[in-house]
Design a protein around this motif. Structure first.
Motif, PDB file in Angstrom:
ATOM      1  N   LEU A 132       0.854  -1.194   0.000  1.00  0.00           N
ATOM      2  CA  LEU A 132       0.000   0.000   0.000  1.00  0.00           C
ATOM      3  C   LEU A 132       0.893   1.248   0.000  1.00  0.00           C
ATOM      4  O   LEU A 132       0.999   1.972   0.991  1.00  0.00           O
ATOM      5  CB  LEU A 132      -0.935  -0.020   1.210  1.00  0.00           C
ATOM      6  N   ASN A 134       2.360   4.915  -0.580  1.00  0.00           N
ATOM      7  CA  ASN A 134       1.858   6.282  -0.606  1.00  0.00           C
ATOM      8  C   ASN A 134       2.322   6.918  -1.912  1.00  0.00           C
ATOM      9  O   ASN A 134       3.507   7.233  -2.073  1.00  0.00           O
ATOM     10  CB  ASN A 134       2.382   7.067   0.593  1.00  0.00           C
ATOM     11  N   ARG A 145      -5.745   0.368  -7.142  1.00  0.00           N
ATOM     12  CA  ARG A 145      -5.923  -0.370  -5.901  1.00  0.00           C
ATOM     13  C   ARG A 145      -7.308  -0.971  -5.831  1.00  0.00           C
ATOM     14  O   ARG A 145      -8.231  -0.525  -6.521  1.00  0.00           O
ATOM     15  CB  ARG A 145      -5.772   0.559  -4.690  1.00  0.00           C
ATOM     16  N   GLU A 148     -11.576  -1.315  -1.451  1.00  0.00           N
ATOM     17  CA  GLU A 148     -11.646  -1.334   0.016  1.00  0.00           C
ATOM     18  C   GLU A 148     -10.382  -0.807   0.672  1.00  0.00           C
ATOM     19  O   GLU A 148     -10.360  -0.568   1.874  1.00  0.00           O
ATOM     20  CB  GLU A 148     -11.931  -2.756   0.505  1.00  0.00           C
ATOM     21  N   THR A 149      -9.314  -0.602  -0.090  1.00  0.00           N
ATOM     22  CA  THR A 149      -8.061  -0.104   0.486  1.00  0.00           C
ATOM     23  C   THR A 149      -7.821   1.378   0.180  1.00  0.00           C
ATOM     24  O   THR A 149      -6.784   1.913   0.545  1.00  0.00           O
ATOM     25  CB  THR A 149      -6.864  -0.919  -0.033  1.00  0.00           C
ATOM     26  N   LEU A 150      -8.760   2.028  -0.482  1.00  0.00           N
ATOM     27  CA  LEU A 150      -8.568   3.429  -0.868  1.00  0.00           C
ATOM     28  C   LEU A 150      -8.774   4.369   0.309  1.00  0.00           C
ATOM     29  O   LEU A 150      -9.664   4.157   1.143  1.00  0.00           O
ATOM     30  CB  LEU A 150      -9.552   3.810  -1.979  1.00  0.00           C
ATOM     31  N   ASP A 151      -7.974   5.409   0.369  1.00  0.00           N
ATOM     32  CA  ASP A 151      -8.185   6.467   1.357  1.00  0.00           C
ATOM     33  C   ASP A 151      -9.380   7.319   0.942  1.00  0.00           C
ATOM     34  O   ASP A 151      -9.703   7.426  -0.251  1.00  0.00           O
ATOM     35  CB  ASP A 151      -6.935   7.348   1.473  1.00  0.00           C
ATOM     36  N   LYS A 152     -10.005   7.961   1.904  1.00  0.00           N
ATOM     37  CA  LYS A 152     -11.216   8.727   1.622  1.00  0.00           C
ATOM     38  C   LYS A 152     -10.949  10.037   0.887  1.00  0.00           C
ATOM     39  O   LYS A 152     -11.851  10.595   0.261  1.00  0.00           O
ATOM     40  CB  LYS A 152     -11.961   9.018   2.933  1.00  0.00           C
ATOM     41  N   ASP A 153      -9.714  10.520   0.938  1.00  0.00           N
ATOM     42  CA  ASP A 153      -9.449  11.838   0.371  1.00  0.00           C
ATOM     43  C   ASP A 153      -8.870  11.767  -1.047  1.00  0.00           C
ATOM     44  O   ASP A 153      -8.249  12.723  -1.521  1.00  0.00           O
ATOM     45  CB  ASP A 153      -8.500  12.626   1.274  1.00  0.00           C
ATOM     46  N   VAL A 154      -9.065  10.633  -1.735  1.00  0.00           N
ATOM     47  CA  VAL A 154      -8.554  10.524  -3.096  1.00  0.00           C
ATOM     48  C   VAL A 154      -9.714  10.527  -4.096  1.00  0.00           C
ATOM     49  O   VAL A 154     -10.869  10.297  -3.731  1.00  0.00           O
ATOM     50  CB  VAL A 154      -7.721   9.235  -3.290  1.00  0.00           C
ATOM     51  N   TYR A 274      -6.748   5.662  -8.897  1.00  0.00           N
ATOM     52  CA  TYR A 274      -6.927   6.729  -7.915  1.00  0.00           C
ATOM     53  C   TYR A 274      -5.758   7.707  -7.982  1.00  0.00           C
ATOM     54  O   TYR A 274      -4.656   7.375  -8.432  1.00  0.00           O
ATOM     55  CB  TYR A 274      -7.064   6.154  -6.502  1.00  0.00           C
ATOM     56  N   PRO A 276      -4.474  11.854  -6.106  1.00  0.00           N
ATOM     57  CA  PRO A 276      -4.795  12.878  -5.110  1.00  0.00           C
ATOM     58  C   PRO A 276      -5.802  13.880  -5.653  1.00  0.00           C
ATOM     59  O   PRO A 276      -5.814  14.182  -6.848  1.00  0.00           O
ATOM     60  CB  PRO A 276      -3.439  13.558  -4.836  1.00  0.00           C
TER      61      PRO A 276
END
Length: 302
Positions: A132, A134, A145, A148-154, A274, A276
């Motif tokens: 995972l 960064n 990705r 289920e492994t994605l950050d919420k701010d992407v 995904y 930023p």
């Protein structure tokens, strides 16, 4: 100022790659030229920024603080240069993407040739990585990705349909050992474990029963970090494997593998591109996003 920026770029590359050779390859310069740029920067600031040994290279404490403060400004400068592509009216440069191995066959292989033919001035730098990572810290433009492994701010763009895991075994193995009726029965079986390369942790098999999610730590005589080897071992009767459903579609169809515990394997979000959240995408990344949006998500079910 130009020499200073060259040194900063060199410093960031070495810090990320932890290798002069790898950083030089990425920047398309010789290792000696890279070392000279960093040496000139250290002389300019009067502080040692890198700690070198015969086997490794890394930032000093001062170097880490210095680079952490500089990265936002360097990203802005990089984006400013890329924005000139919009004036020229064509995407160009190198697009760096971080992807897991499971995305190569269903997602990347079908589109690579068409994408590069559409944008002849673009270069793709694809790093296959099951960790995972960064992508911002490691200077990637985007990544792929599981949802289920994605950050919420992407920002995320769906690339595939939902996925499912499949617990499979060879007919001969199941004939000898019997078929598990519930995930708790796996303790009586030889199971082929998967180890995450980066963390070293062994994957706990995930299941759902009447809406309740739970995991099982299975045992067996084989542990690997390669999905293809898991499938091969299952075919050879080494034990049960828990793999992505679409990776064994052919083997299930021709009967070389048999699926068990199907009702306990619920679908989960598939693969996503995904990146930023940005107010203005660089033209090279916009080209990839638009290209993928024009294609329907790949169906990954067998």
């Amino acid at each position: 100022m130009r020499d200073d920026y060259s040194g900063l770029t060199a410093l960031a590359a070495v810090a990320d790659k932890r290798s002069f050779t790898a950083a030089a390859t990425m920047l398309r310069v010789t290792p000696s030229a890279l070392s000279q740029s960093i040496r000139a920067l250290e002389e300019r600031v009067g502080v040692r920024l890198l700690q070198r040994t015969t086997r490794s290279v890394g930032l000093t404490e001062a170097g880490a603080r210095f680079l952490a403060q500089l990265r936002p400004a360097m990203a802005s400068i990089h984006a400013a240069f890329e924005s000139l592509d919009a004036v020229r009216g064509r995407p160009s440069g190198t697009l760096r993407i971080n992807v897991p191995r499971l995305a190569i066959t269903p997602v990347l292989e079908p589109l690579l040739a068409a994408f590069l033919a559409t944008y002849p001035e673009l270069r793709l730098d694809i790093v296959v990585d099951d960790g995972l990572t960064n992508i911002v810290e490691q200077d990637f433009d985007a990544g792929i990705r599981l949802g289920e492994t994605l950050d919420k701010d992407v920002v995320a763009l769906r690339l595939t349909s939902d996925l499912r895991m499949a617990v499979v075994g060879a007919p001969a193995y199941l004939s000898e050992r019997g078929r598990p009726k519930h995930p708790r029965d796996l303790h009586a079986h030889d199971c082929i474990n998967f180890r995450y390369l980066r963390s070293g942790a062994v994957y706990r098999w995930e299941f759902t029963d009447k809406g309740r999610e739970f995991t099982v730590a299975v045992e067996g005589r084989l542990v690997t970090n390669d999905n293809a080897l898991q499938v091969r071992a299952a075919l050879d009767g080494v034990g049960l494997a828990n793999v992505m459903e679409h990776t064994v579609a052919k083997e299930l169809t021709d009967g070389r593998l048999i699926r068990v515990l199907s009702r306990f394997c619920a679908p989960f979000p598939g693969l996503f591109l995904y990146y930023p959240s940005r107010t203005q995408l660089p033209p090279k990344l916009r080209a990839l996003v638009d290209f993928l949006r024009a294609r329907p998500p790949e169906a990954m079910a067998p």
